[in-house]
Scaffold this motif. Structure first.
Motif, short mmCIF file in Angstrom:
data_model
loop_
_atom_site.label_atom_id
_atom_site.label_comp_id
_atom_site.label_asym_id
_atom_site.label_seq_id
_atom_site.Cartn_x
_atom_site.Cartn_y
_atom_site.Cartn_z
N CYS A 8 0.84 -1.21 0.00
CA CYS A 8 0.00 0.00 0.00
C CYS A 8 0.87 1.26 0.00
O CYS A 8 1.94 1.29 0.60
CB CYS A 8 -0.95 0.00 1.19
SG CYS A 8 -2.31 -1.17 1.01
N VAL A 9 0.38 2.30 -0.67
CA VAL A 9 1.06 3.58 -0.77
C VAL A 9 0.07 4.66 -0.32
O VAL A 9 -1.04 4.73 -0.83
CB VAL A 9 1.51 3.87 -2.22
CG1 VAL A 9 2.04 5.29 -2.36
CG2 VAL A 9 2.53 2.84 -2.67
N VAL A 10 0.50 5.49 0.65
CA VAL A 10 -0.34 6.58 1.13
C VAL A 10 0.47 7.87 1.02
O VAL A 10 1.42 8.08 1.77
CB VAL A 10 -0.80 6.35 2.59
CG1 VAL A 10 -1.72 7.48 3.03
CG2 VAL A 10 -1.48 5.00 2.74
N LEU B 51 -5.49 17.54 -0.09
CA LEU B 51 -6.90 17.33 0.21
C LEU B 51 -7.05 16.03 0.98
O LEU B 51 -6.50 15.00 0.59
CB LEU B 51 -7.71 17.27 -1.09
CG LEU B 51 -7.63 18.52 -1.98
CD1 LEU B 51 -8.35 18.29 -3.29
CD2 LEU B 51 -8.18 19.73 -1.26
N PRO B 52 -7.80 16.04 2.08
CA PRO B 52 -7.91 14.85 2.93
C PRO B 52 -8.69 13.71 2.27
O PRO B 52 -9.50 13.94 1.37
CB PRO B 52 -8.65 15.37 4.16
CG PRO B 52 -9.42 16.55 3.68
CD PRO B 52 -8.60 17.16 2.57
N VAL B 53 -8.42 12.51 2.74
CA VAL B 53 -9.15 11.31 2.31
C VAL B 53 -9.70 10.64 3.56
O VAL B 53 -8.98 10.48 4.56
CB VAL B 53 -8.23 10.33 1.55
CG1 VAL B 53 -8.91 8.99 1.32
CG2 VAL B 53 -7.77 10.95 0.23
N ARG B 54 -10.98 10.28 3.51
CA ARG B 54 -11.62 9.60 4.65
C ARG B 54 -12.21 8.29 4.18
O ARG B 54 -13.00 8.25 3.23
CB ARG B 54 -12.72 10.47 5.26
CG ARG B 54 -13.36 9.80 6.46
CD ARG B 54 -14.59 10.52 6.97
NE ARG B 54 -15.21 9.71 8.01
CZ ARG B 54 -16.00 8.66 7.78
NH1 ARG B 54 -16.29 8.28 6.57
NH2 ARG B 54 -16.52 7.99 8.79
N VAL C 15 -3.07 -0.97 -2.81
CA VAL C 15 -4.00 0.17 -2.81
C VAL C 15 -3.18 1.44 -2.66
O VAL C 15 -2.19 1.49 -1.93
CB VAL C 15 -5.04 0.04 -1.67
CG1 VAL C 15 -5.81 1.35 -1.46
CG2 VAL C 15 -6.01 -1.10 -1.97
N GLN C 16 -3.59 2.48 -3.38
CA GLN C 16 -2.90 3.76 -3.34
C GLN C 16 -3.88 4.86 -2.95
O GLN C 16 -4.98 4.94 -3.51
CB GLN C 16 -2.29 4.06 -4.71
CG GLN C 16 -1.28 3.00 -5.13
CD GLN C 16 -0.82 3.19 -6.55
OE1 GLN C 16 -0.38 4.27 -6.92
NE2 GLN C 16 -0.94 2.15 -7.35
N ILE C 17 -3.45 5.68 -1.99
CA ILE C 17 -4.25 6.82 -1.53
C ILE C 17 -3.42 8.08 -1.78
O ILE C 17 -2.31 8.20 -1.28
CB ILE C 17 -4.59 6.69 -0.04
CG1 ILE C 17 -5.42 5.43 0.22
CG2 ILE C 17 -5.32 7.95 0.45
CD1 ILE C 17 -5.64 5.13 1.70
N TYR C 18 -3.99 8.99 -2.56
CA TYR C 18 -3.28 10.22 -2.91
C TYR C 18 -4.00 11.43 -2.30
O TYR C 18 -5.20 11.59 -2.52
CB TYR C 18 -3.25 10.43 -4.43
CG TYR C 18 -2.67 9.29 -5.23
CD1 TYR C 18 -1.67 8.46 -4.73
CD2 TYR C 18 -3.13 9.05 -6.51
CE1 TYR C 18 -1.13 7.44 -5.49
CE2 TYR C 18 -2.60 8.03 -7.29
CZ TYR C 18 -1.60 7.23 -6.77
OH TYR C 18 -1.09 6.23 -7.54
N CYS C 19 -3.26 12.28 -1.61
CA CYS C 19 -3.82 13.54 -1.10
C CYS C 19 -3.33 14.74 -1.90
O CYS C 19 -3.98 15.78 -1.90
CB CYS C 19 -3.44 13.73 0.37
SG CYS C 19 -4.22 12.56 1.48
N LEU D 249 -8.38 9.03 -5.00
CA LEU D 249 -7.86 10.35 -5.34
C LEU D 249 -8.09 11.38 -4.24
O LEU D 249 -8.89 11.15 -3.31
CB LEU D 249 -8.47 10.81 -6.66
CG LEU D 249 -8.06 9.98 -7.89
CD1 LEU D 249 -8.62 10.60 -9.17
CD2 LEU D 249 -6.55 9.84 -8.00
N PRO D 250 -7.40 12.53 -4.32
CA PRO D 250 -7.48 13.55 -3.29
C PRO D 250 -8.91 14.02 -3.02
O PRO D 250 -9.70 14.20 -3.94
CB PRO D 250 -6.65 14.71 -3.86
CG PRO D 250 -5.75 14.09 -4.86
CD PRO D 250 -6.50 12.92 -5.42
N GLY D 251 -9.22 14.22 -1.75
CA GLY D 251 -10.49 14.79 -1.33
C GLY D 251 -11.65 13.83 -1.27
O GLY D 251 -12.77 14.23 -0.96
N VAL D 252 -11.42 12.54 -1.52
CA VAL D 252 -12.50 11.55 -1.58
C VAL D 252 -12.85 11.05 -0.17
O VAL D 252 -11.97 10.83 0.66
CB VAL D 252 -12.11 10.37 -2.49
CG1 VAL D 252 -13.04 9.18 -2.31
CG2 VAL D 252 -12.07 10.82 -3.94
N SER D 253 -14.13 10.84 0.07
CA SER D 253 -14.62 10.17 1.28
C SER D 253 -15.35 8.91 0.86
O SER D 253 -16.13 8.92 -0.09
CB SER D 253 -15.60 11.06 2.06
OG SER D 253 -14.92 12.14 2.65
#
Length: 185
Positions: free
Chosen positions: A90-92, A132-135, A110-114, A149-153
């Motif tokens: 995983c990449v955050v 942009l936060p991710v929740r 899984v990749q999470i980009y802010c 992607l950035p800003g996603v909840s």
């Protein structure tokens, strides 16, 4: 007259900032050291997360687990609740707050980009971006290779199909898949 905000303060406030900054670079190096320790420890010694990584994370609740070959940019913006799980690879990119709810499971890679880079090519060339936060809510399942992607909840109990690219918020209990991810079934 107040002093201008530092690039770090702008990053944390969600304002446009330059990511090529000595203070920000020092924070990245601290995270890289913690990630290196985590990824090179024997799994039995690592437990939920390597000691440096566990100490760096914003929240690392009991029984949370991060498998090896993990990568993050800063660490302190990551908040993992009870029994949250990140599988191998995983990449955050946590330039903003990333919340991973209780019992949520992230599949391999899984990749999470802010980081949200500037649309103006001149400013983008100057490394101007915003964070942009991710929740991710509780009891969420994100399939392997998905990109958030950035800003996603993502709402509680949602399922994100493997390989999906999540560009918009996902409601609670929804099942999404595809590129871009869309509600299915």
């Amino acid at each position: 007259m107040s002093a201008p905000l530092t690039e770090r303060a702008k990053m944390l406030a969600g304002d446009w900032y330059c990511c090529l900054d000595p203070e920000i670079e020092a924070l990245r190096q601290t995270a890289f050291d913690a990630v290196h320790e985590h990824n090179t420890l024997h799994p039995a010694a690592r437990q939920g997360a390597g000691p440096k990584l566990a100490a760096l994370l914003g929240t690392f609740a009991p029984n949370a687990l991060i498998e090896g070959q993990f990568h993050c940019t800063y660490g302190f913006n990551i908040h993992m609740e009870t029994e949250a799980f990140m599988n191998v690879g995983c990449v955050v990119l946590d330039s903003a707050r990333v919340e991973i709810g209780a019992r949520s499971m992230l599949g391999p890679n899984v990749q999470i980009y802010c980081a949200d880079h500037h649309r103006d090519p001149v400013k983008r060339g100057q490394l101007i971006e915003r964070a942009l936060p991710v929740r991710i809510g509780a009891d969420v399942w994100i399939g392997g290779g998905a990109i958030i992607l950035p800003g996603v909840s993502i709402g509680d109990r949602a399922i994100v199909g493997a390989g999906s690219v999540v560009t918009k918020d996902v409601p609670a209990d929804a099942k999404v898949a595809g590129n871009p991810a869309r509600v299915i079934g």
